[in-house]
Structures are given as structure tokens and as C-alpha cells.
Scaffold this active site. Structure first.
Site, mmCIF file in Angstrom:
data_model
loop_
_atom_site.group_PDB
_atom_site.id
_atom_site.type_symbol
_atom_site.label_atom_id
_atom_site.label_comp_id
_atom_site.label_asym_id
_atom_site.label_seq_id
_atom_site.Cartn_x
_atom_site.Cartn_y
_atom_site.Cartn_z
ATOM 1 C CB SER A 69 2.308 3.268 -0.035
ATOM 2 O OG SER A 69 3.457 2.883 0.684
ATOM 3 C CG ASP B 45 2.218 6.983 7.152
ATOM 4 O OD1 ASP B 45 2.823 5.944 7.479
ATOM 5 O OD2 ASP B 45 2.095 7.363 5.961
ATOM 6 C CG HIS C 286 0.911 3.990 5.068
ATOM 7 N ND1 HIS C 286 1.841 4.898 4.627
ATOM 8 C CD2 HIS C 286 0.936 2.967 4.169
ATOM 9 C CE1 HIS C 286 2.409 4.446 3.525
ATOM 10 N NE2 HIS C 286 1.874 3.285 3.213
#
Length: 502
Positions: free
Chosen positions: A179, A437, A462
Site C-alpha cells: 500500500s 483491489d 489489496h
């Protein structure tokens, strides 16, 4: 100060700064819960952990040598598999939350370390977890919180940890992150190629984006995707549930009171701002089912959500959403859904740090000063309420930090200019993304050259590649992890042939 002294003082200096979050978004709570569950996987009670905590003194302002202020930054280290002194170093870079011992035991670094004899290190991001400078989260302090400061910390840690652990100059450092931290891993290779040999950037949104309406486009598409348990009927039912709820909230007090009870809202829903807050929390519930689809720890994935939404069609789609709310609240041990805008704003204004979980104030500051990422519902395919506007979120930057919408817009542009957006130009970086995602649209999805490669994994969510492997993992995810290992092998072989080469 000696490392041993810092190790002892770190917890004492920062224990008094711990705080408890009360109004965090449901999406961030879901992310915390998934991480906590995955961190416990494979732990054996009573077995001593090889993870050890340490503390580094870092300059508060690494770009001003005349500023002598410093703070303690936490790191974790796992030496169990290290072939000292010239084995590789796998560096797990921390993002917008605290780091625990599992950061050096699991994920790509922990999983791949035994084969390569790697030293595994994780570095907690400044201003998060227990790595908060003295003075807390006052606006005067937060000006030292940025991705550039975090990258300077990474560079400093590479130098200091090399001395502390007598790491050979020929040992290649491989950065890993997911991320926002995935972006940091890629940028660390871009900005400090003499220190970071290569990087794996998982679900890394390297493109700063003011209006992130494409997030909900992916959510809508994933809800309709049969490959992950969705369907067009499910997507339409979710849209109908939110439309029904949005309409009901616009009715009189009697209807609003009934909805408060039905959706388990914590407070009255008479004020438009509180209504918008509730709708945002519910968007997070649905978005979380997509963002963390099929991951261990997620209370509802796409398949489970669609099952609940469609199971009670005779009672209407809102009934299915109520069932989903009840399940998620039970899993997260919450009595009700936060629905106070004033409470959310008060939390963002709270300058006392939190020791665990996502730092709400800190991360919102970074969105206002670097990234944007404001999720809106402008696209016709968006199944949610249109109340979550860009202007309202920009005004929140003004309300909390005194930053004008124009300054936020300029900050997003500067970030993309500085790092290159979706064309960063870094070598030896592998970008890994899942196609359901919502964040993958801001990452690098296609190879930009022979040394800047990318994988887009079908049916994965994700940071799925970083999660502990499960027998139920899609074949695309299993193959993706194998390709990551193969890429790592090529990088480490190249490091042996060309030691010290940038």
C-alpha cells in the site's frame, strides 16, 4: 546515546502518548482487524519469538543540519536465518500504522529469508505507532511528516543498522512494502539506489490523485464479478440499498429514528453531516469487502456480502445490508456504527498519538499535504450516495489543518512531479497488484521496461501477495508469489556479479 540505552528508554518516553481512537472509519478498522488476525497466524504459544525490538535516534529534520532535534524510531529485527555478515538484508518498510514483531516474521521478508540467509528488518514510519517525536501531533510538528522524511529515515537506518549489526558493504538491501509503504519501497529504490538494491512494491498507489472516484468504479465492477462471488444482481442490490437509505435519511425524524435503529447507528441521524458520516462508514463496509476480499480475517468478502444482500430480497436490499452491518460490528466488537461528524472531526484534531492501528490524524495530514486520495462517487456506476463530495473532503483539510483546497491540489501535483507518478523510472522494482483491489488503478500495472516490471493478479485484493499463504488462494496468487521469488533470485544473483553497483 548508545543503542542499548535507546532500547530501554523508547517505551518509557512514548508510553504516555498512547491514545484510543473512537471515530475511525470502518474501512481503517477492517484493515487493522485483518492485519491483527494475519499477524497471529502460525504463532505458537510459549515459543520464544526471534523478533527483537530496537530504537534508532533519527533527526527530526534530516534536511536541516543546523536543527539538532531528534526522536526515537522503532525497528524490529530477526536474525534467525541470517548468514552474517554478507547475507542480504530484507527491509520491511512501515506505512501509516504501527509495526509489530510479525513484520519481520511474515510476508515476503519472513517467508523468503530462510532460503537466502537474510537478515530481516522492519522500520516503523515516523509519527506512527511508537515512533512519534516529542511534542506529539501538533501542526508545528506535523510539518516533519512526509514521504520524503520517511525515505530519509530509511536511508539513515540503512547506514546505522549496517554499523550496529556489522553488515557487509556487499550485502544487498531489498525493500518490501504494501500500500503506501509499497510506494515508499519503490521510491526508496528511486531516490537512494546506492543503498536499496531492489524493491517489491505491493499494491503501491504511486500516483497521487486528488479525486479518487475510480476507487468506487473498481468496487462496483468487483461486486458484479462472478469470479469473486459477485454478480450484476448483487451490484444492483447494493446500489438499491444505498438509494433506499439515502432517501430515508431525507425524510422526517420518525423515519430517521427508525433507520438509526435498523442500521445500528450510534447517534441520531437528523443532521445532514451525521447522515453523510453514516453513509461513509457504510461505504467503508462494502469497500472493505472488496479491498480485502478472500483474505484471512476479513469478516465479509464479496461472496459473503452478496449472499447476505441477495438472501432477503423479499424484505428488500436494505435488510441484507443490515445483516452485513450486524456481522461486521460483531467481528470488530463494536456496539454501533459511528455516525457523528463532530466526533470524527474531533478525532482528527486530537494531537495525542495512538500506539496501535492506523494513525487517523497523521494519515489525513499526509493526504492533505501530499496525496489526496479522496474517494468520491461521481461515476454513474458508483453504487453509493453522492453526498461524499470532493469539496467536502477538501474543506475538512481546512477545518482540521488550516490548509486551503488550492494548496492540497498543488501538493498532489508536486508529489507526482517529484516521484514521477505511474512512471517513476526506478530500476529493479517489481510492482504487484490485484485486479479487484481498488488501489491498483493508481499503481504501475504494466512493465515500464526490463528492470521495472509489474504483475496484475486476477481475482486478488489489496496486498494479498503479502498475506500468509492459504490452500484456498487463487492460482493467480500462488503463481504471483512464485514469480516474486524468481525475481528476487535474479536480483540477488545480479548483486553477486556486480557488488556495489547502483
Amino acid at each position: 546515546m548508545a543503542p542499548a540505552a535507546a532500547l530501554l528508554m523508547g517505551p518509557l518516553l512514548l508510553a504516555s502518548l498512547w491514545g484510543v481512537s473512537t471515530a475511525r472509519s470502518l474501512l481503517s478498522r477492517l484493515g487493522d482487524h485483518v492485519q491483527e488476525v494475519q499477524a497471529r497466524l502460525g504463532q505458537r504459544l510459549g515459543e520464544p519469538s526471534p523478533a527483537k525490538v530496537g530504537w534508532l535516534w533519527q533527526p527530526l529534520d534530516p534536511f536541516n543540519s543546523s536543527d539538532q532535534r531528534s526522536f526515537l524510531q522503532r525497528y524490529w529485527v530477526n536474525t534467525r536465518h541470517w548468514r552474517s555478515p554478507d547475507g542480504p538484508v530484507f527491509l520491511h518498510i512501515g506505512g501509516e500504522s504501527s509495526l509489530g514483531p510479525s513484520s519481520v516474521l511474515k510476508g515476503h521478508p519472513g517467508t523468503l529469508a530462510p532460503h537466502w540467509g537474510a537478515l530481516v528488518v522492519s522500520l516503523e514510519h515516523r509519527f506512527y505507532g511508537r515512533s512519534v517525536p516529542p511534542g506529539g501531533l501538533d501542526i508545528a510538528q506535523l510539518r516533519f511528516l512526509s514521504s520524503r522524511h520517511a525515505l530519509a529515515d530509511v536511508a539513515s537506518a540503512c547506514v546505522h543498522l549496517s554499523r550496529i549489526y556489522n553488515i557487509s558493504a556487499s550485502s544487498p538491501w531489498i525493500g518490501f512494502g504494501g500500500s503506501y509503504a509499497g510506494s515508499l519501497a519503490a521510491w526508496a529504490r528511486l531516490k537512494y539506489p546506492h543503498l536499496i538494491w531492489a524493491a517489491v512494491a505491493s499494491s503501491a498507489p504511486v500516483q497521487a490523485q486528488l479525486d479518487f472516484s475510480s476507487y468506487n468504479q473498481v468496487v462496483s465492477r468487483s461486486l458484479a464479478d462472478p469470479a469473486v462471488g459477485g454478480s450484476p444482481q448483487c451490484q444492483r442490490a447494493v446500489a438499491q440499498a444505498f438509494s433506499e437509505l439515502d432517501h430515508g435519511l431525507s425524510e422526517g425524524k420518525e423515519t430517521q429514528a427508525a433507520l438509526q435503529s435498523e442500521v445500528r447507528a450510534c447517534g441520531p441521524l437528523e443532521i445532514p453531516e451525521d447522515q453523510a458520516e453514516l453513509l461513509e462508514q457504510l461505504e467503508g463496509l462494502v469497500g472493505g469487502a472488496v479491498q480485502y476480499d478472500q483474505q484471512v480475517g476479513v469478516p465479509l468478502d464479496v461472496r459473503g456480502l452478496c449472499h447476505l444482500i441477495l438472501a432477503n430480497q423479499t424484505k428488500g436490499p436494505l435488510s441484507g445490508l443490515e445483516d452485513a452491518i450486524q456481522l461486521v460490528l460483531h467481528t470488530l466488537d463494536l456496539p454501533c456504527l459511528p455516525s457523528s461528524k463532530a466526533g470524527a472531526v474531533a478525532e482528527l484534531k486530537d494531537t495525542s498519538p495512538q500506539a496501535v492501528g492506523v494513525g487517523s490524524r497523521q494519515w489525513f495530514y499526509q493526504t492533505c499535504t501530499e496525496f489526496g486520495y479522496y474517494i468520491t462517487c461521481k461515476d454513474p456506476s458508483c453504487p453509493f450516495s453522492r453526498r461524499r463530495t470532493l469539496s467536502a473532503q477538501l474543506q475538512l483539510c481546512t477545518q482540521v489543518f488550516g490548509l486551503s483546497p488550492a494548496s492540497v491540489t498543488e501538493a498532489v501535483t508536486r508529489t507526482n512531479t517529484y516521484y514521477g507518478g505511474q512512471s517513476p523510472g526506478a530500476t529493479r522494482v517489481l510492482f504487484v497488484n490485484g485486479d479487484i483491489d481498488p488501489w491498483h488503478v493508481l499503481s504501475v500495472r504494466q512493465a515500464l521496461g526490463p528492470s521495472e516490471s509489474a504483475m496484475l493478479l486476477r481475482g486478488t485484493s489489496h496486498c494479498s501477495d503479502m498475506a500468509p499463504p492459504q490452500p484456498s488462494d487463487p492460482l493467480s496468487l500462488q503463481r504471483g508469489r512464485w514469480k516474486i521469488a524468481q525475481q528476487l533470485m535474479m536480483w540477488l544473483q545480479e548483486a553477486k556479479v556486480n557488488p556495489g553497483s547502483p
